[in-house]
Write a protein that holds these residues in place. Structure first.
Motif: not given
Length: 120
Positions: A84-90
Motif C-alpha cells: 500500500s505504501y509503495r503504491d501510494r508513492i507518486p
C-alpha cells in the motif's frame, strides 16, 4: 510484560541480508526501534509470560507449526502495508531510491512468506 533495564537481553539474529534490510527499512518507515519490535515479537510468540517459566512453549511440532503460521500472518499484514505504501508513492518518485526500497521490501517479504509456507 515489564522490560526494565535489568530485564534487557541482547539477541543477535542472523538472517539473509535482504530480509535484514527489509526489516530495518520497515522499522525506519514506521518510526519504531528494531529492538522493540523484536522484543514484542519474542514476548508474543514465545508464550513465556515470565523469566521463571519452566515449560517450553514450542516443545511440540504442532506448537512450532502454529507459531510459524502466526509469523506468516503477521508478515502478510506487513506485506499488505508495504504494498500500500509503495503504491501510494507518486509517479514522479517511482524511479527513486524510496520506491526501490519499498519495492525490495515487498519482494523480500513475498519470498519470505513463500519460504515459510513451504515449511508447513
Amino acid at each position: 510484560m515489564n522490560i526494565g533495564n535489568s530485564d534487557y537481553t541482547q539477541v543477535k539474529v542472523s538472517v539473509d541480508s535482504k530480509i535484514a534490510t527489509a526489516f530495518k527499512s520497515s522499522c525506519l518507515a514506521s518510526d519504531v526501534s528494531m529492538a522493540s519490535v523484536l522484543s514484542l515479537y519474542m514476548a508474543k510468540y514465545s508464550g513465556i509470560s515470565s523469566k521463571n517459566s519452566s515449560s517450553p512453549a514450542l516443545s511440540t511440532k504442532r506448537q512450532r507449526r502454529a507459531a510459524i503460521d502466526k509469523v506468516i500472518q503477521q508478515l502478510v499484514c506487513i506485506l499488505t502495508s508495504e504494498e500500500s505504501y509503495r503504491d501510494r508513492i507518486p509517479e514522479n518518485l517511482q524511479s527513486s531510491s524510496v520506491f526501490d526500497v519499498a519495492d525490495q521490501c515487498v519482494s523480500v517479504l513475498e519470498e519470505t512468506i513463500d519460504s515459510l509456507k513451504s515449511l508447513l
